[in-house]
Design a protein around this motif. Structure first.
Motif, PDB file in Angstrom:
ATOM      1  N   THR A  57      41.545  92.332  16.156  1.00  0.00           N
ATOM      2  CA  THR A  57      42.773  93.075  15.898  1.00  0.00           C
ATOM      3  C   THR A  57      43.362  92.887  14.344  1.00  0.00           C
ATOM      4  N   ASN A  76      56.885 101.688  14.661  1.00  0.00           N
ATOM      5  CA  ASN A  76      55.900 102.434  15.490  1.00  0.00           C
ATOM      6  C   ASN A  76      54.507 102.018  15.768  1.00  0.00           C
ATOM      7  N   LYS A  77      54.386 100.292  15.709  1.00  0.00           N
ATOM      8  CA  LYS A  77      53.414  99.889  15.962  1.00  0.00           C
ATOM      9  C   LYS A  77      53.364  98.796  16.991  1.00  0.00           C
ATOM     10  N   LYS A  78      52.315  98.687  17.807  1.00  0.00           N
ATOM     11  CA  LYS A  78      52.302  97.655  19.036  1.00  0.00           C
ATOM     12  C   LYS A  78      51.887  96.421  18.300  1.00  0.00           C
ATOM     13  N   ILE A  79      52.910  95.388  18.234  1.00  0.00           N
ATOM     14  CA  ILE A  79      52.623  94.165  17.209  1.00  0.00           C
ATOM     15  C   ILE A  79      52.739  92.981  18.116  1.00  0.00           C
ATOM     16  N   GLY A  80      51.824  92.009  18.085  1.00  0.00           N
ATOM     17  CA  GLY A  80      51.881  90.647  18.558  1.00  0.00           C
ATOM     18  C   GLY A  80      52.271  89.874  17.610  1.00  0.00           C
ATOM     19  N   LYS A 123      61.289  94.381  19.473  1.00  0.00           N
ATOM     20  CA  LYS A 123      60.262  95.383  18.735  1.00  0.00           C
ATOM     21  C   LYS A 123      58.749  94.953  18.638  1.00  0.00           C
ATOM     22  N   PHE A 124      58.385  94.169  19.662  1.00  0.00           N
ATOM     23  CA  PHE A 124      56.849  93.777  19.495  1.00  0.00           C
ATOM     24  C   PHE A 124      56.467  93.814  21.107  1.00  0.00           C
ATOM     25  N   ILE A 125      55.285  93.559  21.207  1.00  0.00           N
ATOM     26  CA  ILE A 125      54.639  93.626  22.505  1.00  0.00           C
ATOM     27  C   ILE A 125      54.654  92.122  23.184  1.00  0.00           C
ATOM     28  N   HIS A 126      54.288  91.144  22.607  1.00  0.00           N
ATOM     29  CA  HIS A 126      54.258  89.787  23.002  1.00  0.00           C
ATOM     30  C   HIS A 126      54.242  88.903  21.815  1.00  0.00           C
ATOM     31  N   LEU A 154      46.667  95.441  20.818  1.00  0.00           N
ATOM     32  CA  LEU A 154      47.619  95.680  19.818  1.00  0.00           C
ATOM     33  C   LEU A 154      47.157  96.401  18.562  1.00  0.00           C
ATOM     34  N   ASP A 155      48.253  97.104  18.053  1.00  0.00           N
ATOM     35  CA  ASP A 155      47.874  97.637  16.673  1.00  0.00           C
ATOM     36  C   ASP A 155      47.741  96.576  15.417  1.00  0.00           C
TER      37      ASP A 155
END
Length: 316
Positions: free
Chosen positions: A224, A241-245, A257-260, A289-290
């Motif tokens: 990633t 608009n991003k999937k962020i860890g 505003k993030f995934i994990h 994730l992005d």
């Protein structure tokens, strides 16, 4: 573990590659005196032959079998830190195959500080060449499962010694004119080393013909896309608009505003953060994730070593 250790020893004697635990990370090990076996390590990892390996010995008493003209400060460091997470780059004896040293006249040596691997070494009449047990450039493994996930059937055995207690690779020290030079930041801090031998200089990046492992600019990297930032919150705001860890030192972010998010040490302990670093990176890398954004650590203590790993993981 006795039967497992005997099985690993048998495989190594037959010229196989076996994954072994150390206190730093898991290694892909082979008989250091068997060139064909060592070549298998490079093939399995996809590691370029210009990148040298570290040789693991059972005790300081065996250093003279591999190295010549050992500087006094090297002996002092070995006496103080071995068994432990310090590798010393020293003039090699002819018995050390050139494939291990990438053709150089020096060899990196250490005594690992893990009871399982020390027992294994004590059952063998040869040292073990062993880089980290991961495909070249990827996140290092600190659990047996990380190794199995990477290689599956490519190696005959993973000797399971539990989770690695230090979590990042050994510190590597070389010598020029008998004076120590830092080639790789690692589990033993610069401050600890300087208490023993005084001020040391740093030469820890070299793309062409590196003097030691871990000197290439891009290394230890998740699949990633990963960023290293002082202000993680600001980075997140720029990518709505991003999937962020998120990979953080000790402060949880109250933000959705993030995934994990992974917290490496809630009490701000650098040692604990180092132990948890690669496992957290592995978990984030499996989430689809992005982007991963990692928080830059204070540049002190093991924070320097963690930043070094994160900087290399985020290079394009």
């Amino acid at each position: 573990m006795k039967e497992e250790i005997l099985k690993a020893a048998s495989l190594l004697k037959e010229g196989n590659v076996v994954a072994i635990p150390t206190e730093t990370v898991y290694g892909l090990a082979a008989n250091a005196f068997n060139e064909d076996a060592v070549r298998k390590i490079f093939e399995i990892k996809g590691r370029p032959l210009f990148n040298p390996l570290i040789v693991h010995i059972k005790s300081i008493d065996f250093l003279d079998e591999l190295a010549n003209n050992i500087p006094p400060k090297a002996k002092l460091l070995a006496q103080h830190f071995w068994p432990g997470s310090l590798s010393l780059v020293l003039p090699k004896k002819d018995i050390v195959p050139s494939i291990i040293t990438a053709g150089k006249d020096t060899v990196a040596v250490r005594v690992p500080n893990h009871p399982v691997t020390l027992a294994l070494l004590n059952s063998l009449n040869f040292p073990l060449a062993a880089p980290s047990a991961n495909p070249f450039g990827t996140i290092s493994p600190t659990e047996a499962k990380h190794v199995s996930d990477y290689f599956n059937e490519a190696i005959p055995m993973v000797l399971d010694g539990g989770k690695c207690q230090n979590g990042i690779e050994s510190t590597i020290i070389g010598f020029e004119h008998d004076e120590p030079i830092l080639y790789r930041l690692g589990s033993i801090t610069v401050e600890e080393i300087e208490k023993i031998v005084g001020k040391i200089s740093v030469k820890n990046k070299k793309e062409i013909a590196p003097d030691a492992p871990g000197m290439l600019e891009k290394h230890y990297a998740p699949k990633t896309k990963t960023h290293l930032e002082l202000d993680v919150n600001a980075f997140i705001q720029k990518h709505p608009n991003k999937k962020i860890g998120v990979l953080l030192f000790n402060q949880r972010i109250e933000e959705n505003k993030f995934i994990h998010q992974e917290i490496l040490s809630e009490n701000g302990n650098y040692k604990q953060a180092a132990v948890n670093l690669y496992s957290a990176m592995h978990r984030l890398d499996k989430l689809g994730l992005d982007l991963i954004v990692a928080e830059r650590f204070p540049d002190i203590d093991l924070g320097k070593s963690i930043n070094d790993r994160l900087e290399r993981a985020t290079k394009n």
